[in-house]
Design a protein around this motif. Structure first.
Motif, PDB file in Angstrom:
ATOM      1  N   THR A  32      25.101  37.194  50.213  1.00 39.81           N
ATOM      2  CA  THR A  32      25.502  36.008  48.144  1.00 39.81           C
ATOM      3  C   THR A  32      25.660  36.539  47.336  1.00 39.81           C
ATOM      4  OG1 THR A  32      23.697  34.353  49.121  1.00 39.81           O
ATOM      5  CG2 THR A  32      23.840  34.484  46.958  1.00 39.81           C
ATOM      6  N   LEU A  33      26.446  36.521  46.170  1.00 43.25           N
ATOM      7  CA  LEU A  33      26.558  36.415  44.962  1.00 43.25           C
ATOM      8  C   LEU A  33      26.456  36.141  44.477  1.00 43.25           C
ATOM      9  CD1 LEU A  33      30.574  36.481  45.857  1.00 43.25           C
ATOM     10  CD2 LEU A  33      28.255  38.657  46.270  1.00 43.25           C
ATOM     11  N   ASN A  34      25.466  36.793  43.546  1.00 41.50           N
ATOM     12  CA  ASN A  34      24.900  36.603  42.349  1.00 41.50           C
ATOM     13  C   ASN A  34      25.155  36.524  40.779  1.00 41.50           C
ATOM     14  OD1 ASN A  34      23.014  35.191  43.839  1.00 41.50           O
ATOM     15  ND2 ASN A  34      22.005  37.703  44.564  1.00 41.50           N
ATOM     16  N   THR A  35      25.985  35.452  39.460  1.00 38.42           N
ATOM     17  CA  THR A  35      25.400  36.143  38.585  1.00 38.42           C
ATOM     18  C   THR A  35      24.333  36.663  37.595  1.00 38.42           C
ATOM     19  OG1 THR A  35      27.458  34.905  38.450  1.00 38.42           O
ATOM     20  CG2 THR A  35      26.645  35.492  36.134  1.00 38.42           C
ATOM     21  N   ARG A  36      24.672  38.180  37.279  1.00 35.12           N
ATOM     22  CA  ARG A  36      23.613  38.367  36.183  1.00 35.12           C
ATOM     23  C   ARG A  36      23.974  39.003  34.416  1.00 35.12           C
ATOM     24  NH1 ARG A  36      20.106  36.630  39.117  1.00 35.12           N
ATOM     25  NH2 ARG A  36      19.052  37.297  41.211  1.00 35.12           N
ATOM     26  N   SER A  92      33.034  46.333  23.300  1.00 41.31           N
ATOM     27  CA  SER A  92      33.834  47.056  24.380  1.00 41.31           C
ATOM     28  C   SER A  92      34.622  46.342  25.206  1.00 41.31           C
ATOM     29  CB  SER A  92      32.386  48.072  25.149  1.00 41.31           C
ATOM     30  OG  SER A  92      32.539  46.953  26.502  1.00 41.31           O
ATOM     31  N   GLY A  93      34.975  45.045  24.847  1.00 39.60           N
ATOM     32  CA  GLY A  93      35.682  44.047  26.393  1.00 39.60           C
ATOM     33  C   GLY A  93      35.087  43.993  27.977  1.00 39.60           C
ATOM     34  N   GLU A  94      34.007  44.359  27.790  1.00 39.89           N
ATOM     35  CA  GLU A  94      33.291  44.379  28.961  1.00 39.89           C
ATOM     36  C   GLU A  94      32.584  42.942  29.297  1.00 39.89           C
ATOM     37  OE1 GLU A  94      29.369  46.422  31.053  1.00 39.89           O
ATOM     38  OE2 GLU A  94      29.420  46.532  29.462  1.00 39.89           O
ATOM     39  N   SER A  95      32.679  42.470  30.341  1.00 37.43           N
ATOM     40  CA  SER A  95      32.262  41.101  30.243  1.00 37.43           C
ATOM     41  C   SER A  95      30.754  41.249  30.407  1.00 37.43           C
ATOM     42  CB  SER A  95      32.025  41.197  32.107  1.00 37.43           C
ATOM     43  OG  SER A  95      31.604  39.448  32.520  1.00 37.43           O
ATOM     44  N   PHE A  96      30.273  39.968  29.840  1.00 35.00           N
ATOM     45  CA  PHE A  96      28.793  39.359  29.586  1.00 35.00           C
ATOM     46  C   PHE A  96      28.037  39.680  30.914  1.00 35.00           C
ATOM     47  CE2 PHE A  96      25.797  36.007  28.387  1.00 35.00           C
ATOM     48  CZ  PHE A  96      24.420  36.765  27.562  1.00 35.00           C
ATOM     49  N   PHE A  97      28.612  39.165  32.110  1.00 39.09           N
ATOM     50  CA  PHE A  97      27.882  39.217  33.224  1.00 39.09           C
ATOM     51  C   PHE A  97      28.960  40.084  34.040  1.00 39.09           C
ATOM     52  CE2 PHE A  97      28.443  35.091  31.258  1.00 39.09           C
ATOM     53  CZ  PHE A  97      27.117  34.803  31.586  1.00 39.09           C
ATOM     54  N   ILE A  98      27.823  40.210  35.208  1.00 32.92           N
ATOM     55  CA  ILE A  98      28.184  41.515  36.173  1.00 32.92           C
ATOM     56  C   ILE A  98      27.440  40.830  37.890  1.00 32.92           C
ATOM     57  CG2 ILE A  98      26.013  42.868  35.687  1.00 32.92           C
ATOM     58  CD1 ILE A  98      27.828  45.275  36.672  1.00 32.92           C
ATOM     59  N   THR A  99      28.515  40.954  38.959  1.00 35.46           N
ATOM     60  CA  THR A  99      27.788  40.309  39.894  1.00 35.46           C
ATOM     61  C   THR A  99      27.018  41.296  40.859  1.00 35.46           C
ATOM     62  OG1 THR A  99      29.970  39.281  39.665  1.00 35.46           O
ATOM     63  CG2 THR A  99      29.019  38.931  42.016  1.00 35.46           C
ATOM     64  N   GLU A 100      25.974  40.357  41.308  1.00 34.78           N
ATOM     65  CA  GLU A 100      25.639  41.254  42.628  1.00 34.78           C
ATOM     66  C   GLU A 100      25.007  40.862  43.906  1.00 34.78           C
ATOM     67  OE1 GLU A 100      20.299  42.034  42.225  1.00 34.78           O
ATOM     68  OE2 GLU A 100      21.208  39.299  42.387  1.00 34.78           O
ATOM     69  N   ALA A 101      25.885  41.683  44.333  1.00 30.74           N
ATOM     70  CA  ALA A 101      25.525  41.049  45.986  1.00 30.74           C
ATOM     71  C   ALA A 101      24.488  41.712  46.693  1.00 30.74           C
ATOM     72  CB  ALA A 101      26.957  41.728  46.708  1.00 30.74           C
ATOM     73  N   VAL A 102      23.878  40.563  48.050  1.00 31.90           N
ATOM     74  CA  VAL A 102      22.413  40.915  48.132  1.00 31.90           C
ATOM     75  C   VAL A 102      22.870  40.308  49.553  1.00 31.90           C
ATOM     76  CG1 VAL A 102      21.622  38.932  47.516  1.00 31.90           C
ATOM     77  CG2 VAL A 102      20.449  41.164  48.532  1.00 31.90           C
ATOM     78  N   SER A 103      22.449  41.115  50.802  1.00 31.63           N
ATOM     79  CA  SER A 103      22.339  40.019  52.350  1.00 31.63           C
ATOM     80  C   SER A 103      20.764  39.578  52.343  1.00 31.63           C
ATOM     81  CB  SER A 103      22.706  41.214  53.402  1.00 31.63           C
ATOM     82  OG  SER A 103      22.967  41.090  54.106  1.00 31.63           O
ATOM     83  N   ASN A 104      21.172  38.601  53.543  1.00 32.46           N
ATOM     84  CA  ASN A 104      19.708  38.387  53.909  1.00 32.46           C
ATOM     85  C   ASN A 104      19.552  38.482  55.460  1.00 32.46           C
ATOM     86  OD1 ASN A 104      21.149  36.424  55.314  1.00 32.46           O
ATOM     87  ND2 ASN A 104      20.695  34.909  53.765  1.00 32.46           N
ATOM     88  N   GLN A 105      20.528  40.041  55.282  1.00 27.76           N
ATOM     89  CA  GLN A 105      20.500  39.940  57.225  1.00 27.76           C
ATOM     90  C   GLN A 105      21.353  41.176  57.825  1.00 27.76           C
ATOM     91  OE1 GLN A 105      22.759  37.297  59.909  1.00 27.76           O
ATOM     92  NE2 GLN A 105      21.977  35.440  58.996  1.00 27.76           N
ATOM     93  N   ASP A 106      20.734  42.054  58.758  1.00 27.73           N
ATOM     94  CA  ASP A 106      20.998  43.697  58.706  1.00 27.73           C
ATOM     95  C   ASP A 106      22.895  43.335  58.701  1.00 27.73           C
ATOM     96  OD1 ASP A 106      19.084  44.821  58.326  1.00 27.73           O
ATOM     97  OD2 ASP A 106      18.017  44.938  60.163  1.00 27.73           O
ATOM     98  N   ASP A 107      23.975  42.825  58.921  1.00 23.26           N
ATOM     99  CA  ASP A 107      24.666  43.188  59.213  1.00 23.26           C
ATOM    100  C   ASP A 107      25.566  41.931  58.088  1.00 23.26           C
ATOM    101  OD1 ASP A 107      24.188  39.551  59.209  1.00 23.26           O
ATOM    102  OD2 ASP A 107      25.105  39.528  61.241  1.00 23.26           O
ATOM    103  N   GLY A 108      25.059  42.030  56.876  1.00 25.35           N
ATOM    104  CA  GLY A 108      26.160  41.243  55.227  1.00 25.35           C
ATOM    105  C   GLY A 108      27.228  42.581  55.761  1.00 25.35           C
TER     106      GLY A 108
END
Length: 235
Positions: free
Chosen positions: A44-48, A69-85
């Motif tokens: 799952t990709l989440n916006t933080r 700085s031009g850096e994005s206000f958001f960063i993407t967090e990727a998290v898996s709910n299974q071991d085969d992500g």
């Protein structure tokens, strides 16, 4: 149990390689916004909000960095709910990807060099002097600085070369700098006077001194954009 240490592979057979990251259940990684190529259903990709702390202060900090700085206000967090992500990433520009192991060594990153960071490590935005912010491309008033232990994936425009200083001094065109050790002193300035810099074509440079590593990219995105611009037809 996930330890949040990144397991990754970079396909060396590709001229512009993808990076494939394997995620266990509960394991997370932070990735460059817009860098995802594909992922398995378990990921799952989440916006933080791209900041530290909590609440309104965290939002103000992220907004301030985005404006300066031009850096994005958001960063993407990727998290898996299974071991085969599984998650694949690609940089926004064609070029090489390298892995920097964090722990005894920590790094500062130029704008656009961040691709991914595993969940066991962190970064913060370190305030720069006004002089560095005025001349530099390293994030304006802030520069991304790593901390903790883990793996950082950095990308470049073109190929990457590692330079190692052992007490020496090295001056590098600022647009070619990708990342450098936090142990190094650095000074962003004009190569010569303003008019001399225009004449030689060498403008803002970064002079490093001390003991540590510098990673430079073979291509200059600003120069490349200038070449492309000469072929664009404007009305």
């Amino acid at each position: 149990m996930a330890d949040n240490r990144m397991t990754y592979s970079i396909d060396s057979n590709m001229q512009f390689p993808l990076v494939e990251i394997a995620l266990e259940a509960g394991e997370r990684a932070y990735i460059q916004r817009g860098s995802m190529v594909y992922h398995t259903p378990s990921v799952t990709l989440n916006t933080r909000v791209n900041g530290r702390g909590a609440g309104f202060g965290k939002m103000l900090g992220a907004l301030g960095r985005a404006m300066t700085s031009g850096e994005s206000f958001f960063i993407t967090e990727a998290v898996s709910n299974q071991d085969d992500g599984k998650l694949a990433l690609a940089p926004s520009v064609p070029g090489q990807v390298i892995a920097l192991e964090l722990g005894d060594k920590q790094y500062r990153l130029n704008d656009g060099a961040f691709l991914a960071l595993d969940g066991s490590a962190q970064y913060h935005m370190e305030r720069q002097s006004v002089g560095r912010a005025f001349f530099g491309g390293q994030g304006g008033l802030f520069v991304m600085t790593t901390e903790g232990e883990g793996t950082l994936l950095a990308n470049a425009f073109g190929s990457i070369k590692k330079l190692e200083l052992k007490g020496e001094t090295m001056t590098i065109d600022n647009a070619h700098v990708v990342a450098w050790s936090t142990s190094l002193d650095y000074d962003i300035h004009l190569e010569n006077s303003f008019f001399q810099s225009i004449g030689t074509g060498e403008g803002v440079v970064n002079t490093f001194h001390g003991h540590g590593e510098i990673y430079v990219q073979s291509l200059n995105l600003q120069a490349f954009a200038g070449v492309l611009g000469s072929y664009l037809v404007t009305e």
